[in-house]
Design an enzyme around this catalytic site. Sequence first.
Site, PDB file in Angstrom:
ATOM      1  N   ARG A   1       0.858  -1.172   0.000  1.00 33.73           N
ATOM      2  CA  ARG A   1       0.000   0.000   0.000  1.00 33.73           C
ATOM      3  C   ARG A   1       0.904   1.235   0.000  1.00 33.73           C
ATOM      4  O   ARG A   1       2.116   1.144   0.166  1.00 33.73           O
ATOM      5  CB  ARG A   1      -1.000   0.004   1.155  1.00 33.73           C
ATOM      6  CG  ARG A   1      -0.704  -0.827   2.351  1.00 33.73           C
ATOM      7  CD  ARG A   1       0.306  -0.251   3.298  1.00 33.73           C
ATOM      8  NE  ARG A   1       0.091   1.157   3.562  1.00 33.73           N
ATOM      9  CZ  ARG A   1       1.064   2.020   3.715  1.00 33.73           C
ATOM     10  NH1 ARG A   1       2.332   1.617   3.637  1.00 33.73           N
ATOM     11  NH2 ARG A   1       0.832   3.279   3.954  1.00 33.73           N
ATOM     12  N   GLY A   2       0.285   2.377  -0.227  1.00 35.49           N
ATOM     13  CA  GLY A   2       1.050   3.588  -0.477  1.00 35.49           C
ATOM     14  C   GLY A   2       1.144   3.795  -1.970  1.00 35.49           C
ATOM     15  O   GLY A   2       1.473   2.870  -2.732  1.00 35.49           O
ATOM     16  N   ALA A   3       0.833   5.012  -2.418  1.00 34.51           N
ATOM     17  CA  ALA A   3       0.721   5.258  -3.854  1.00 34.51           C
ATOM     18  C   ALA A   3       1.956   4.845  -4.660  1.00 34.51           C
ATOM     19  O   ALA A   3       1.832   4.149  -5.675  1.00 34.51           O
ATOM     20  CB  ALA A   3       0.382   6.735  -4.090  1.00 34.51           C
TER      21      ALA A   3
ATOM     22  N   ARG B   1      -7.349  -0.661  -6.891  1.00 33.18           N
ATOM     23  CA  ARG B   1      -7.444   0.478  -5.968  1.00 33.18           C
ATOM     24  C   ARG B   1      -7.697   1.724  -6.814  1.00 33.18           C
ATOM     25  O   ARG B   1      -6.826   2.128  -7.580  1.00 33.18           O
ATOM     26  CB  ARG B   1      -6.154   0.672  -5.155  1.00 33.18           C
ATOM     27  CG  ARG B   1      -5.768  -0.425  -4.194  1.00 33.18           C
ATOM     28  CD  ARG B   1      -6.626  -0.500  -2.943  1.00 33.18           C
ATOM     29  NE  ARG B   1      -6.673   0.726  -2.174  1.00 33.18           N
ATOM     30  CZ  ARG B   1      -5.798   1.095  -1.239  1.00 33.18           C
ATOM     31  NH1 ARG B   1      -4.760   0.319  -0.981  1.00 33.18           N
ATOM     32  NH2 ARG B   1      -5.948   2.211  -0.562  1.00 33.18           N
TER      33      ARG B   1
ATOM     34  N   GLN C   1      -2.384   2.250  10.180  1.00 34.65           N
ATOM     35  CA  GLN C   1      -1.082   2.216   9.506  1.00 34.65           C
ATOM     36  C   GLN C   1      -0.015   3.018  10.249  1.00 34.65           C
ATOM     37  O   GLN C   1       1.174   2.710  10.155  1.00 34.65           O
ATOM     38  CB  GLN C   1      -1.212   2.753   8.067  1.00 34.65           C
ATOM     39  CG  GLN C   1      -2.052   1.884   7.157  1.00 34.65           C
ATOM     40  CD  GLN C   1      -3.428   2.480   6.952  1.00 34.65           C
ATOM     41  OE1 GLN C   1      -4.062   2.932   7.912  1.00 34.65           O
ATOM     42  NE2 GLN C   1      -3.919   2.497   5.725  1.00 34.65           N
TER      43      GLN C   1
ATOM     44  N   ASP D   1      -1.961  10.441  -1.881  1.00 36.30           N
ATOM     45  CA  ASP D   1      -2.221   9.476  -2.947  1.00 36.30           C
ATOM     46  C   ASP D   1      -2.516  10.137  -4.285  1.00 36.30           C
ATOM     47  O   ASP D   1      -2.425   9.504  -5.327  1.00 36.30           O
ATOM     48  CB  ASP D   1      -3.389   8.572  -2.560  1.00 36.30           C
ATOM     49  CG  ASP D   1      -3.020   7.621  -1.441  1.00 36.30           C
ATOM     50  OD1 ASP D   1      -2.697   6.471  -1.737  1.00 36.30           O
ATOM     51  OD2 ASP D   1      -3.038   8.051  -0.271  1.00 36.30           O
TER      52      ASP D   1
ATOM     53  N   ASN E   1      -5.535  12.302   0.548  1.00 33.36           N
ATOM     54  CA  ASN E   1      -4.706  11.433   1.373  1.00 33.36           C
ATOM     55  C   ASN E   1      -5.597  10.638   2.318  1.00 33.36           C
ATOM     56  O   ASN E   1      -6.822  10.800   2.327  1.00 33.36           O
ATOM     57  CB  ASN E   1      -3.679  12.262   2.155  1.00 33.36           C
ATOM     58  CG  ASN E   1      -2.582  11.419   2.780  1.00 33.36           C
ATOM     59  OD1 ASN E   1      -2.030  10.520   2.141  1.00 33.36           O
ATOM     60  ND2 ASN E   1      -2.274  11.682   4.037  1.00 33.36           N
ATOM     61  N   LYS E   2      -4.988   9.793   3.103  1.00 35.03           N
ATOM     62  CA  LYS E   2      -5.712   8.938   4.041  1.00 35.03           C
ATOM     63  C   LYS E   2      -6.719   9.737   4.867  1.00 35.03           C
ATOM     64  O   LYS E   2      -6.426  10.846   5.308  1.00 35.03           O
ATOM     65  CB  LYS E   2      -4.711   8.237   4.956  1.00 35.03           C
ATOM     66  CG  LYS E   2      -5.347   7.325   5.994  1.00 35.03           C
ATOM     67  CD  LYS E   2      -6.038   6.137   5.359  1.00 35.03           C
ATOM     68  CE  LYS E   2      -6.649   5.223   6.411  1.00 35.03           C
ATOM     69  NZ  LYS E   2      -7.323   4.066   5.810  1.00 35.03           N
TER      70      LYS E   2
END
Length: 368
Positions: free
Chosen positions: A53-55, A90, A203, A244, A254-255
């Site tokens: 995960r993470g762009a 995603r 996370q 992201d 973002n998150k």
Amino acid sequence: MKVDGKHLRTIWLEADGRTVGIIDQTRLPHEFVIARLDTPDDAVTAIRSMQVRGAPLIGATAAYGLCLALRADASDAALERAYAALFAARPTAINLKWGLDEIRAAVDGLTGAARVAAAYARAAAICEEDIAINRAIGRHGVKLIEAIAARKQPGQPVEILTHCNAGWLATVDWGTATAPIYTAHDAGVPLHVWCDETRPRNQGASLTAWEFGQHGVPHTVIPDNTGGHLMQHGMVDIAIVGTDRVTANGDVCNKIGTYLKALAAGDNGVPFYVALPSPTIDFSVADGLAEIPIEQRGTEEVATVTGRTADGKIETVWIVPDGSDVANYGFDVTPARLVTGLITERGIVAASRDALAGAFAERAAAAK
């Protein structure tokens, strides 16, 4: 960065020259497990289930996913099938599409073994480029931390707030928001990081804190709602988060929870920076609120918590009453007006259309 004192990346090509190794991030922080991707379906599962995960890391994994597809079947039809499946894994992180497009462009006009070789070469280059970009983000962002440190009393740490995981686990190495932190720490700048736990997947608590612990960075895990309190009491010098997707106008996706941190930072005069590699800029989108699709994930992420029991077992427990509805929006959008600056590989850029287009003219032109 380091795991048990040894350097490790988040994704790599195995010795067989075909399969791909990853760290299974769903098992952290209590178990360190290596997973191997052998098929494009494995890559889809890894992205969707958040083993990766993470762009930036999603983009690199998607690129290798197309490599695995072409190794099995180098036809255009197979390429497009794998592209569609990976793209759907995603929807929010723009790096996923960027990685897929890079591989598709690299193999265009090639056939057979030459096509496969070109795909693997471009995927490897994407990974090396990501590392170089993140190091550059670290070089530019560390100046912000050093400037704050220069105003502190000797030995007093720079207090940094971050949200979610924009560390090396979210990239191939170094991280985005953490790159300036690691650079400053390795240079001996006294600092301390407040790590938002980042519900519902935690996370920050499970990944960012684990990273910092492995690398020796002083840190404290806090509940998501604590950041505003810390800012009110002068306990945060700077907030640095990842993203992201950034729009052409400088809006930041973002998150979930990032927007609330930006509001608190603005109310308390705390500079709020976003660290990002240029592939995360989406020049085809202007209005983040209206145009960025916000992923809604499974209810179980909110309704359950996984952890280690006193006797060492890893267990998942249900924390929501039976029959209660659950909403799980994965991201929010922070308007550009709340962003102090964007830390990129080309320097610190204002969150505005003119500044972004000036810094990344070739990407802006390609999006027209």
